[in-house]
Each structure stands twice: as structure tokens, then as C-alpha cells.
Design an enzyme around this catalytic site. Sequence first.
Site, PDB file in Angstrom:
ATOM      1  N   GLY A 236       0.837  -1.199   0.000  1.00  0.00           N
ATOM      2  CA  GLY A 236       0.000   0.000   0.000  1.00  0.00           C
ATOM      3  C   GLY A 236       0.868   1.243   0.000  1.00  0.00           C
ATOM      4  CB  SER A 237      -0.025   4.726   0.685  1.00  0.00           C
ATOM      5  OG  SER A 237      -0.589   4.567   1.972  1.00  0.00           O
ATOM      6  N   GLY A 241       2.100   2.477   5.361  1.00  0.00           N
ATOM      7  CA  GLY A 241       3.224   1.580   5.661  1.00  0.00           C
ATOM      8  C   GLY A 241       3.960   2.000   6.927  1.00  0.00           C
ATOM      9  CD  GLU A 258       6.705  -5.468  -2.350  1.00  0.00           C
ATOM     10  OE1 GLU A 258       6.893  -4.502  -3.113  1.00  0.00           O
ATOM     11  OE2 GLU A 258       7.377  -6.500  -2.383  1.00  0.00           O
ATOM     12  CB  CYS A 293       3.141   0.071  -6.913  1.00  0.00           C
ATOM     13  SG  CYS A 293       3.337  -1.624  -7.481  1.00  0.00           S
TER      14      CYS A 293
END
Length: 498
Positions: A236-237, A241, A258, A293
Site C-alpha cells: 500500500g501507500s 506503511g 511494499e 505502483c
Amino acid sequence: MTLTMGDSPVETHLFVNGEARPATGNRRYALHNPARPEELVGHAAAGSPEDVDAAVRAAHAGYPSWAALSYAERADHLTRIADALTADAEDLAARARLFCREHGKILKECQLEMARLGDRFRLTASYADRLATDEHLTGPPFDTIITRQPRGVAALIVPWNWPLSILGAKLPQALMAGNTVVVKPSSNSALAPTLTLHLMARLLPPGVINVVTGAASEIGDALVTHPLVRFVNFTGSDTVGRHIMAQAARNLTPVTLELGGNDAAIICADAHLDADAFQRMYLGAFMSTGQICMALKRLYVHRSRYDEVVEGLSAACDRAVVGDGLLDETRVGPLNNAKQLETVTGLIEEARSKGADLRELGHVPDPDLYATGYFQKPVLALDPDPTLKLVTEEQFGPALPILPFETEDEAIAKANDSRFGLCSSVWTEDRDRATTLARRLEAGYTYLNAHGPTAQDSRGPFGGVKQSGLGRNLGYEGIIQFQSSHSISGPACWLFPN
Ligand code: NAD
């Protein structure tokens, strides 16, 4: 459980201990079609911290017998799941259509994600023999076996943008390594992923796959800080994170993160640029309406080829048909949600207000739909001020800055001048230049003469450097992240009896 398919609203439930069940108190929330925000696509269960606790306890109870299976036995389960994902063509088509309507991405991409999920189960199963092989060290000073143990219950947190492919980068790996899991799909794309997870979970013993949906603000911390969760794999963002890492620290739970990226591509003076190359570049930046991403997010072009790239890419963008992802002709669907649309249009407006030269391209067959859905046509920003947020931040939408450079050193310095480091690409006809420049880029993955998911090798570890994350998914490394190494030393005749 209501699983009405077709275009009637669907309802998805949690999955705990081998059974689908509503959230405590029957709470649920609605998901609408981002192309037609007035259209209800369905309801997902709105889980609570109590539901999370039940799911984690089920995973904990299911863990010992799942961990006791051999790699070959777990690989058989994974292969059966891969077969089942595509066995019923009607069900597969209905799930892809549902996915398109809840997410916004074009139908072809929904089908591609579903296929990729199955492929990743098969690929992970193929590592069984390698995983079963321990490392042997002979003395002096000691005789030692280095083996590995699963971690226990793994929490798998998935974003909305590529939910099925990303599930394929963590779920089969966690299972193959011997863990049981609690999966939390994103509330912005919960329906098709949850139905797909139920299909898989039913094929395994109770407790091996558990699923909780709902608002992250209600269930996120309960999952990440649960004392029986032994590993968190988050995609995610970077903002979330950071929060996950801080929460996981409370129990010293290890994490893989990630996160986002701001991928640079370097187009060298000798790049081979034809219609195919521009189409690959276009897909690298605008596939999934730019919500990937690993999308190309900054394009650095040697000054001698700048005009050619601007015109070639403009032509590719101008062919894009922007509309409802269910229609065959559509190449760019809506953004997934109103907030994402606001973020992207905000970046574009800031660039416009500061005098950037913007080209808004693409064809809109239905202007009324465009005006009411979460749409944004592809935008190219020509040689913009490099301090604009459109350049420095992850746009996560259909907007791409194109910036000229004079020397390769300058291009590398600009590409690396980012807090992110997920992917990157080098475009050249020269093999040595390609690999030399690629090695100088600060990134977890570098493509040559391509960019993004269409060029990604699922056998290669995937992840970022700097603020794009920690750890790796996919490949062999993506499996053993879900394990701890375990050394056993003793007499050689005990350890190596043959
Ligand atoms: P997000 O960070 O908002 O959410 C990701 C997931 O985390 C969702 O399931 C969300 O519900 C959950 N979440 C949010 N708060 C939480 C909390 N407190 N505790 C536990 N879970 C919580 O990201 P998004 O908007 O869904 O996805 C877009 C972002 O993801 C972009 O930045 C994109 O670059 C990144 N992304 C990275 C990769 C990669 O592999 N590096 C892949 C896809 C997307």
C-alpha cells in the site's frame, strides 16, 4: 451467504475457520461503480476487532497441521487452487465483470489479473523441491543443518489497485512456506477479491485462509497488533506503511512493506523508438489508468530525442478511449475512487496554475458519463518545473511528466533524486549501456526497453529501496520471507545419517 452474480448487487461475507459468515452485528458497507457512482455494485461485510480476533484465532488453530504438511503436499494444494480458479468459465467471467464494475479497470485487465493469480500459485508450487532442501555444513568446528520454519499466522494486507495480482505475490508464498493467513482486502475493491478468496479457502482445511473486510480504521490495528500474528505482509501507500511498521513494533512483529514509487525511465540518445516502443511506454505509464505502483511516473528523455518522444507518446495517448471499463473499446477506465480522482486532478491543477505546458489527450465517446464518473483523460506535462508535485510525488493516475536531459550522469542523478526507489527502466539499443545504467539506478527492479507489469518476471524478487519499502515479494525470496532460518548442530552421524 448471498452470492448473486451478474449485475445484481452482490453481498460478500467474512471467511473464518472454514466458513463464510456475516460480520458481527450483520454490519456491511456499500461499494459503487466508479464509472457510474450512482450504481450500487454490492455490499461487503464490515468486520470489527472481534471478527479479526476470531479470524486470527482460527488461523492459529489451523496452523500446526498445515505447517506439518510436506512442501510437496502444500504444492498439491496450491496447484488444485490454481486449477479451481479457472475451472468454471461462467463463474470466472462473472467475477471478472464484477471486478470491473467495483474497481473501474478495464475488463481485459480484470481477466489478466485473474489469470496472473493462478499463474503465481503454480509458480510458487514449483519451488517445492528447492524449499525441501536443507543446507548442510560439515565441521570443523561443528556439523550443522540450516533448515527453515514457517512463522505462524501471517496477516496479508492488500491495496485496491491490483488486488488479485498482489494477492498472488503474497498468498501462495505464505501458504507454501507453511503459514496460515488472515487476508484483509482493501475496502475500495473488496467484492471480487473476497469471492475469489472464498473459492480458494473452501479448498483448504478450516483456518488456513481467513478473510476479514471492513474499514481499516476499525480493523487494521486490531490485525497488525494481534499477539498471535507473527508476520505482516503489507502492500500500500508509504503513509500507511509507516503506521503499520509502528504498530507492528509493539509486539516486535516482523513486516514486509511494499510501498509506493515514483518510477523513472531513461530514454537514451540511441533508443529504438517506433510505434511498438511508444505503445510499451504508454502502457508502462497509463495501464490501469496509471494506478500501478510500478507504473512509469517520470520520463527522462535525451534532449536529441525529446520532440520525437513527446509526439510519439502523444499519438499513443490520443488513441486511448476513456470510458466504462466494461465496453470493449475502452482503454482507460475511471480512477477507482473520488479521493484518488481528487488527488490526481489536484496535482494536474497545481501544475497548470504554475504555468506547466500540459497536453490532455484521448477520446471520450460519452461526455455525460465522463462528467459524472471518476474520469481523467491521460495528461502529458512537457518539461515541467521539476519541483512540481506532479514530478516529485507518486501521481497514481494518468499524468506523466516528460523531462529532457543532456548527459547520462545527469539522467541517473535526476532519476535517483527521489525518496522512492521501486522500479525504473532504461531504453537504449546498446547492451552495455543498458546494464551499466540499470546497475546505477536506485530501485528494486529495472526493466530494459519496457516498463511495468507487462514486462515483469514473477520469478524475480520484487520490492523497493528507500521509502518504497522493506523486504521482497515473489520468487524464491518471496516464499522464504515467510519463514525463519533454524540451525541445528550436533554429531554428523545424527544429522547426516546417509
Ligand atoms: P493504502 O495504504 O491506503 O491501503 C493499503 C491497504 O492497507 C488497504 O487494504 C487498506 O485498507 C489498509 N490499511 C489502511 N490503514 C490501515 C491500518 N491502519 N492498518 C492496517 N491496514 C490498513 O493504499 P491504497 O490506496 O489501497 O493503494 C495505493 C498505494 O499502494 C499506492 O501508494 C501504491 O503505490 C501502493 N502499492 C504498492 C505496491 C508495491 O508492490 N510496492 C503495489 C500496489 C500498490
